[in-house]
Design a protein around this motif. Structure first.
Motif, PDB file in Angstrom:
ATOM      1  N   GLU A  74     -28.253  75.230  61.374  1.00  0.00           N
ATOM      2  CA  GLU A  74     -28.467  76.538  61.870  1.00  0.00           C
ATOM      3  C   GLU A  74     -27.495  77.341  61.683  1.00  0.00           C
ATOM      4  OE1 GLU A  74     -30.060  75.349  65.968  1.00  0.00           O
ATOM      5  OE2 GLU A  74     -32.089  75.536  65.086  1.00  0.00           O
ATOM      6  N   TYR A  75     -26.707  77.512  60.643  1.00  0.00           N
ATOM      7  CA  TYR A  75     -25.877  78.461  60.397  1.00  0.00           C
ATOM      8  C   TYR A  75     -26.358  79.947  60.405  1.00  0.00           C
ATOM      9  CZ  TYR A  75     -22.898  74.420  58.840  1.00  0.00           C
ATOM     10  OH  TYR A  75     -21.871  73.695  58.615  1.00  0.00           O
ATOM     11  N   TYR A  76     -27.648  80.133  60.360  1.00  0.00           N
ATOM     12  CA  TYR A  76     -28.249  81.315  60.311  1.00  0.00           C
ATOM     13  C   TYR A  76     -28.388  81.957  61.701  1.00  0.00           C
ATOM     14  CZ  TYR A  76     -31.961  78.184  61.625  1.00  0.00           C
ATOM     15  OH  TYR A  76     -33.015  77.418  62.039  1.00  0.00           O
ATOM     16  N   LEU A  77     -27.964  81.254  62.975  1.00  0.00           N
ATOM     17  CA  LEU A  77     -28.260  81.649  64.110  1.00  0.00           C
ATOM     18  C   LEU A  77     -26.726  82.503  64.517  1.00  0.00           C
ATOM     19  CD1 LEU A  77     -29.920  78.667  66.146  1.00  0.00           C
ATOM     20  CD2 LEU A  77     -30.863  80.894  65.104  1.00  0.00           C
ATOM     21  N   ASP A  78     -25.794  82.254  63.589  1.00  0.00           N
ATOM     22  CA  ASP A  78     -24.500  82.917  63.987  1.00  0.00           C
ATOM     23  C   ASP A  78     -24.750  84.376  63.502  1.00  0.00           C
ATOM     24  OD1 ASP A  78     -21.970  84.289  63.825  1.00  0.00           O
ATOM     25  OD2 ASP A  78     -21.166  82.542  62.727  1.00  0.00           O
ATOM     26  N   LEU A 107     -21.801  85.774  53.770  1.00  0.00           N
ATOM     27  CA  LEU A 107     -21.745  84.844  52.506  1.00  0.00           C
ATOM     28  C   LEU A 107     -20.388  84.157  52.337  1.00  0.00           C
ATOM     29  CD1 LEU A 107     -23.350  84.157  49.954  1.00  0.00           C
ATOM     30  CD2 LEU A 107     -22.149  85.870  48.867  1.00  0.00           C
ATOM     31  N   GLN A 108     -19.683  84.514  52.618  1.00  0.00           N
ATOM     32  CA  GLN A 108     -18.253  84.071  52.411  1.00  0.00           C
ATOM     33  C   GLN A 108     -18.087  82.819  53.391  1.00  0.00           C
ATOM     34  OE1 GLN A 108     -15.680  84.822  50.014  1.00  0.00           O
ATOM     35  NE2 GLN A 108     -14.718  83.044  50.718  1.00  0.00           N
ATOM     36  N   GLU A 109     -18.381  83.094  54.599  1.00  0.00           N
ATOM     37  CA  GLU A 109     -18.093  82.165  55.584  1.00  0.00           C
ATOM     38  C   GLU A 109     -19.399  81.052  55.630  1.00  0.00           C
ATOM     39  OE1 GLU A 109     -18.315  81.786  60.608  1.00  0.00           O
ATOM     40  OE2 GLU A 109     -18.536  83.734  59.569  1.00  0.00           O
ATOM     41  N   ALA A 138     -20.304  79.920  52.714  1.00  0.00           N
ATOM     42  CA  ALA A 138     -19.877  79.428  51.668  1.00  0.00           C
ATOM     43  C   ALA A 138     -18.825  78.155  52.040  1.00  0.00           C
ATOM     44  CB  ALA A 138     -19.534  80.273  50.456  1.00  0.00           C
ATOM     45  N   GLY A 139     -17.863  78.872  52.932  1.00  0.00           N
ATOM     46  CA  GLY A 139     -16.765  78.066  53.347  1.00  0.00           C
ATOM     47  C   GLY A 139     -17.440  76.884  54.056  1.00  0.00           C
ATOM     48  N   LYS A 140     -18.334  77.013  54.828  1.00  0.00           N
ATOM     49  CA  LYS A 140     -18.853  76.093  55.804  1.00  0.00           C
ATOM     50  C   LYS A 140     -19.403  74.816  55.077  1.00  0.00           C
ATOM     51  CE  LYS A 140     -19.660  78.957  59.853  1.00  0.00           C
ATOM     52  NZ  LYS A 140     -19.746  78.325  61.183  1.00  0.00           N
ATOM     53  N   LEU A 141     -19.926  75.329  53.880  1.00  0.00           N
ATOM     54  CA  LEU A 141     -20.848  74.428  52.940  1.00  0.00           C
ATOM     55  C   LEU A 141     -19.861  73.814  51.692  1.00  0.00           C
ATOM     56  CD1 LEU A 141     -24.177  76.539  52.540  1.00  0.00           C
ATOM     57  CD2 LEU A 141     -23.660  74.249  53.803  1.00  0.00           C
ATOM     58  N   ASN A 142     -18.657  74.214  51.806  1.00  0.00           N
ATOM     59  CA  ASN A 142     -17.388  73.806  50.740  1.00  0.00           C
ATOM     60  C   ASN A 142     -18.047  74.210  49.154  1.00  0.00           C
ATOM     61  OD1 ASN A 142     -15.503  72.958  52.426  1.00  0.00           O
ATOM     62  ND2 ASN A 142     -16.671  70.950  52.594  1.00  0.00           N
ATOM     63  N   ILE A 143     -18.392  75.271  49.052  1.00  0.00           N
ATOM     64  CA  ILE A 143     -18.836  75.923  47.815  1.00  0.00           C
ATOM     65  C   ILE A 143     -18.413  77.043  47.639  1.00  0.00           C
ATOM     66  CG2 ILE A 143     -20.913  74.134  47.264  1.00  0.00           C
ATOM     67  CD1 ILE A 143     -22.507  76.286  47.864  1.00  0.00           C
ATOM     68  N   SER A 144     -18.445  77.755  46.366  1.00  0.00           N
ATOM     69  CA  SER A 144     -17.920  78.964  46.315  1.00  0.00           C
ATOM     70  C   SER A 144     -18.931  79.914  46.641  1.00  0.00           C
ATOM     71  CB  SER A 144     -17.412  79.285  44.774  1.00  0.00           C
ATOM     72  OG  SER A 144     -18.601  79.313  43.819  1.00  0.00           O
ATOM     73  N   LYS A 145     -18.658  81.143  46.985  1.00  0.00           N
ATOM     74  CA  LYS A 145     -19.906  82.083  47.352  1.00  0.00           C
ATOM     75  C   LYS A 145     -20.726  82.517  46.054  1.00  0.00           C
ATOM     76  CE  LYS A 145     -17.238  86.441  47.002  1.00  0.00           C
ATOM     77  NZ  LYS A 145     -16.687  87.709  47.426  1.00  0.00           N
ATOM     78  N   HIS A 146     -20.129  82.434  44.936  1.00  0.00           N
ATOM     79  CA  HIS A 146     -21.004  82.640  43.722  1.00  0.00           C
ATOM     80  C   HIS A 146     -21.781  81.593  43.535  1.00  0.00           C
ATOM     81  CE1 HIS A 146     -18.202  86.091  42.867  1.00  0.00           C
ATOM     82  NE2 HIS A 146     -17.196  85.202  42.865  1.00  0.00           N
ATOM     83  N   LYS A 147     -21.650  80.305  43.619  1.00  0.00           N
ATOM     84  CA  LYS A 147     -22.479  79.173  43.523  1.00  0.00           C
ATOM     85  C   LYS A 147     -23.424  79.201  44.566  1.00  0.00           C
ATOM     86  CE  LYS A 147     -21.044  75.608  41.482  1.00  0.00           C
ATOM     87  NZ  LYS A 147     -21.427  75.034  40.303  1.00  0.00           N
ATOM     88  N   LEU A 148     -23.140  79.871  45.857  1.00  0.00           N
ATOM     89  CA  LEU A 148     -24.168  79.931  46.748  1.00  0.00           C
ATOM     90  C   LEU A 148     -25.049  80.993  46.542  1.00  0.00           C
ATOM     91  CD1 LEU A 148     -25.199  79.209  49.615  1.00  0.00           C
ATOM     92  CD2 LEU A 148     -23.443  80.499  50.688  1.00  0.00           C
ATOM     93  N   SER A 149     -24.613  82.081  45.909  1.00  0.00           N
ATOM     94  CA  SER A 149     -25.523  83.154  45.858  1.00  0.00           C
ATOM     95  C   SER A 149     -26.484  82.609  44.696  1.00  0.00           C
ATOM     96  CB  SER A 149     -24.543  84.138  45.305  1.00  0.00           C
ATOM     97  OG  SER A 149     -23.956  84.959  46.229  1.00  0.00           O
ATOM     98  N   LYS A 150     -25.998  81.828  43.697  1.00  0.00           N
ATOM     99  CA  LYS A 150     -26.927  81.265  42.649  1.00  0.00           C
ATOM    100  C   LYS A 150     -27.969  80.275  43.403  1.00  0.00           C
ATOM    101  CE  LYS A 150     -27.166  79.265  38.057  1.00  0.00           C
ATOM    102  NZ  LYS A 150     -28.396  78.912  38.329  1.00  0.00           N
TER     103      LYS A 150
END
Length: 153
Positions: free
Chosen positions: A41-45, A50-52, A54-66
């Motif tokens: 439930e990261y959306y509740l924060d 996007l940067q934060e 991506a860090g929690k999910l251990n991927i780059s923000k560019h990959k997360l955006s994709k």
């Protein structure tokens, strides 16, 4: 071999070739990341970025955006607000009569009442109060639902 997202670790795997991650079917990786996002439930924060995320999910923000776009969301904020509204609908449907809607605002991850109301109305076509009214009437089996209110601009 395809390296899958591990919810408790990162995408790293000592026995795998980095190329293997790129050869995985995108849907598998996307759904694992979205599942991790929903489970925690990261959306509740209210301050998530996007940067934060991506860090929690251990991927780059560019990959997360994709991944966000591949999953059908226009952008990070559309994804976040989608899940916040889903959470708010659950909270509204369980809200006792003596509670105020403002408690749902913070519990569903929104910082402000005005943003919550705007996003809720844009998403559902109803105000939170109308949503509660419709939920109560449908639960009671009433044939007619509450009418949305329209404002002249």
């Amino acid at each position: 071999m395809c390296v899958y997202f591990n919810a408790s670790a990162s995408l790293r795997n000592n026995n795998s070739n980095p190329e293997e991650f790129n050869n995985c079917r995108p849907g598998i990786i996307s759904s694992k990341i979205i599942d991790e996002f929903k489970e925690n439930e990261y959306y509740l924060d209210p301050d998530i970025s996007l940067q934060e995320l991506a860090g929690k999910l251990n991927i780059s923000k560019h990959k997360l955006s994709k991944i966000i776009k591949d999953e059908g969301y226009d952008n990070f904020y559309v994804l976040i607000n989608h899940f916040r509204i889903q959470k708010s609908k659950i909270l509204l449907s369980k809200m006792p009569n003596n509670h105020v809607i403002e408690s749902v605002v913070t519990e569903s991850g929104f910082k402000s009442r005005s943003t919550f109301y705007r996003v809720f109305k844009d998403s559902t076509g109803l105000t939170p109060k109308e949503y509660i009214c419709n939920y109560e009437l449908s639960k009671a089996g009433a044939p007619e639902l509450c009418k949305p209110t329209f404002r002249l601009k």
